[in-house]
Design an enzyme around this catalytic site. Sequence first.
Site, short mmCIF file in Angstrom:
data_model
loop_
_atom_site.label_atom_id
_atom_site.label_comp_id
_atom_site.label_asym_id
_atom_site.label_seq_id
_atom_site.Cartn_x
_atom_site.Cartn_y
_atom_site.Cartn_z
N PHE A 37 0.85 -1.20 0.00
CA PHE A 37 0.00 0.00 0.00
C PHE A 37 0.88 1.25 0.00
O PHE A 37 0.70 2.18 -0.78
CB PHE A 37 -0.93 -0.02 1.22
CG PHE A 37 -1.85 1.17 1.28
CD1 PHE A 37 -1.44 2.36 1.87
CD2 PHE A 37 -3.13 1.12 0.74
CE1 PHE A 37 -2.28 3.47 1.91
CE2 PHE A 37 -3.97 2.22 0.77
CZ PHE A 37 -3.54 3.39 1.36
N ASP A 38 1.89 1.26 0.87
CA ASP A 38 2.75 2.43 0.97
C ASP A 38 3.55 2.66 -0.30
O ASP A 38 3.83 3.79 -0.68
CB ASP A 38 3.68 2.30 2.19
CG ASP A 38 2.90 2.48 3.47
OD1 ASP A 38 1.83 3.11 3.43
OD2 ASP A 38 3.34 1.99 4.53
N GLU A 113 8.20 4.22 21.10
CA GLU A 113 7.02 3.47 21.55
C GLU A 113 6.74 2.31 20.60
O GLU A 113 7.26 2.29 19.48
CB GLU A 113 5.79 4.39 21.57
CG GLU A 113 5.91 5.52 22.56
CD GLU A 113 4.74 6.49 22.48
OE1 GLU A 113 3.69 6.14 21.90
OE2 GLU A 113 4.89 7.60 23.00
N LYS A 115 4.27 0.30 18.05
CA LYS A 115 3.16 0.67 17.17
C LYS A 115 2.11 -0.45 17.25
O LYS A 115 2.25 -1.50 16.63
CB LYS A 115 3.64 0.86 15.73
CG LYS A 115 2.58 1.46 14.84
CD LYS A 115 3.16 1.92 13.53
CE LYS A 115 2.18 2.73 12.70
NZ LYS A 115 0.86 2.17 12.56
N ASP A 117 -1.01 -2.68 16.78
CA ASP A 117 -1.79 -2.96 15.57
C ASP A 117 -3.25 -3.17 15.96
O ASP A 117 -3.72 -4.29 16.12
CB ASP A 117 -1.22 -4.20 14.87
CG ASP A 117 -1.64 -4.24 13.42
OD1 ASP A 117 -2.22 -3.25 12.94
OD2 ASP A 117 -1.40 -5.27 12.76
N TYR A 224 -1.64 6.56 24.68
CA TYR A 224 -0.29 7.11 24.54
C TYR A 224 -0.23 8.57 24.11
O TYR A 224 0.84 9.04 23.72
CB TYR A 224 0.51 6.26 23.56
CG TYR A 224 -0.24 5.95 22.27
CD1 TYR A 224 -0.58 6.98 21.39
CD2 TYR A 224 -0.61 4.65 21.94
CE1 TYR A 224 -1.27 6.71 20.23
CE2 TYR A 224 -1.29 4.38 20.78
CZ TYR A 224 -1.63 5.42 19.92
OH TYR A 224 -2.32 5.16 18.78
N LYS A 315 8.14 0.65 10.32
CA LYS A 315 7.33 -0.57 10.23
C LYS A 315 8.23 -1.77 10.02
O LYS A 315 9.12 -1.73 9.16
CB LYS A 315 6.37 -0.45 9.06
CG LYS A 315 5.36 0.69 9.22
CD LYS A 315 4.02 0.13 9.55
CE LYS A 315 3.02 0.62 8.55
NZ LYS A 315 1.77 -0.02 8.54
N CYS A 409 -18.87 -32.20 -3.07
CA CYS A 409 -18.08 -32.54 -1.89
C CYS A 409 -16.98 -33.55 -2.24
O CYS A 409 -17.26 -34.57 -2.88
CB CYS A 409 -19.01 -33.12 -0.82
SG CYS A 409 -18.11 -33.69 0.63
N CYS A 412 -18.01 -37.02 -0.42
CA CYS A 412 -19.22 -37.82 -0.66
C CYS A 412 -19.92 -37.46 -1.96
O CYS A 412 -21.01 -37.95 -2.23
CB CYS A 412 -20.18 -37.69 0.52
SG CYS A 412 -20.95 -36.07 0.62
N CYS A 427 -21.29 -28.76 2.50
CA CYS A 427 -21.80 -30.01 1.97
C CYS A 427 -23.07 -30.31 2.77
O CYS A 427 -23.00 -30.44 3.99
CB CYS A 427 -20.79 -31.14 2.16
SG CYS A 427 -21.54 -32.76 1.94
N CYS A 433 -22.01 -37.96 5.08
CA CYS A 433 -20.67 -37.52 4.64
C CYS A 433 -19.68 -37.89 5.75
O CYS A 433 -19.78 -37.39 6.87
CB CYS A 433 -20.72 -36.02 4.39
SG CYS A 433 -19.17 -35.34 3.85
#
Length: 670
Positions: A37-38, A113, A115, A117, A224, A315, A409, A412, A427, A433
């Site tokens: 993403f970055d 500190e 990070k 998540d 924080y 990161k 499945c 079966c 299933c 089964c």
Amino acid sequence: MNRIEAQKRIEKLVEELNHHNHLYYIENKPAISDFDFDLLLVELQKLEEEFPEFSSENSPTKKVGGDITKKFDTVVHRYPMLSLSNSYSKEEIMEWENRIKKLGYEQIEYVCELKYDGVAIGISYQNGQFVRAVTRGDGVQGEDITNNVKTIKTVPLLLKGDYPDDFEIRGEIFFPLNAFHKLNEERKESGEAEFANPRNSASGTLKLQDSRIVASRGLDCFLYGIYGENLPFQTHYDSVIKAKEWGLKIPFPEKKYIYKTKSIDGIMDFIQYWDIERNSLPFEIDGVVLKVNQYSIQNELGFTAKSPRWAIAYKFKTERVETIIEWVSYQVGRTGAITPVANLTPVSLGGTVVKRASLHNSDQMEKLDLYEGDSVYVEKGGEIIPKIVGVNLNKRKSNTEKIEFISVCPECNTTLTRNDGEAQHYCPNEKNCPPQIKGKIEHFISRKAMNIDGLGNETVDTLVSKGLIKNVADLYELHFDDLLKIERMAEKSANNLLKGVEESKKVSFERVLFALGIRFVGETVAKKLAKEFKSIEDIAFASEEELISVDEIGEKIAFSVRHYFAQEENRILIERLKNHGLQLSVSKEIEVDTNGNLKGKIFVVSGVFKQFSRDEIKALIEKNGGKNASSISSKTNFVLAGENMGPAKLQKANELGIPIISEEDFLKMI
Ligand code: IVH
């Protein structure tokens, strides 16, 4: 790149980033890693700098990711809730530190500190009272999730000490790993889809409308950042440490969750330490955050449109490897849920060899768009489970076929079904089964259900394969002679098995109800149903409205319960269990024997027990004339300890010299 190409690329990047922001913040289903993403964001930033005429007000580069769902009130933040600029290399951190050094201050301090998540939160306190909790939202306005946050045990509703009259404290709400695993275990047991990771489940939990469910999930927080007018501090570190005195949960300095340093070496040591130690934390972090400590220097540095210049996130890189997908197999669960699994050419990742990775469901497979023999990227974040995050298209061979999700499945051959709005295929051949038959019996005998001693999953497999049992009622009709015909089953094991089956007839109704394996009826729901309806007949005859009127029972569960009892074979099964003497209603009010063996004795019950639930043990104490207390004091006569008894209780009992007895000791006493 010429202007026209740049314009096109910018448009494409904006669209893609907005899409991923939505997946991450609203759907809780990120499709790419933060790192990728970055990369896209940086590419867009660069292009916008070069071609400013194509940069728009609403570009993702100017916006903190996030959006508002419709369910909660929207609140405008008193102080904008900004993001952090991310870095992935130590060089970038050094550049950041160099830029700050250039300001020419003699003594610059940094606060390092973790990070966390989780989900960012701003909690307001006025006159020491909890007033409101708001999510980050788009950074300008967020959602008022006060009622949900109030249920978190580590968030105080009243402060103590000399707190400021009016301030906001910001931090992160997260799922501790043990609570997350417990929740997923329960979801698995009740046949529900498991949550993908702790961050998404914390976010999903906080957006629930029913705060009672939030309360039951065990979320936690670290706070924080303090915001307010005329606060009596000069530095960030002092303000956070002070907040502890007001009763707020701040990162632990003694465990190096927050650490003050004056040098780049101190910063690098901190990064190095947590890059390794993060794996032993009881919660997930995705990096560290570095902040200038002095407010005066922070003010001089100021902000960009998106983030403060006085802070930066480093990161951790998630390890990623590439390997070949050899084939996809399909597992059939006890509820018939089909899980596709990618079988990979073994590859080493994060210290273990990865051979398989769950693909979760057909949507996930569709998203990855897998072709036979594809070379795929596999990642392992803080979570132990490896995940396929993408395909290396450059290595895709020509003339290969797309891997399509199965339609029947694998066990079966029955045509699979999928309900509207659900991700999982099932299933429907519940009765014939083989993995469903075995899975249901294995669930029935498991520790938290009927806890049948002397019978394990392997024996269940053999009994089913030999045609000796087909459902759980058959267990109660097993004969000694039949058992002896099984390979490796000696007289003693056969006797143990039969004894275990017999003993299980004493198991309480709520656990029998859970053991039946009705889809979505996990331990908690079974307890609720048993308490409310008191007998299996009353549950079977309850209408959908009656079921929904019970706390925490929604339409999905009600439908599943009704569906279960609508099937004749299930009603026959229950009738047979009843005839065998299983507890299919709550036992009558216990008569207290005031002259019982435990007369006048005070017990504190702690931990998990083998034969009884904690409530059952407490009821037994009272039945025999004893009393229950919740905390240990000098008046306590016995501490009755199961597995995983809390360490604080253990220490206190030892300090006061109170005898600690086991479940077996207790049973002997009564
Ligand atoms: S400070 C203006 N400190 O990371 C700076 N953020 O990417 C505000 N986060 O929205 C953030 N741990 O949700 C800060 N120790 C920490 C953090 C932290 C996690 C999250 C927070 C923030 C996001 C920014």
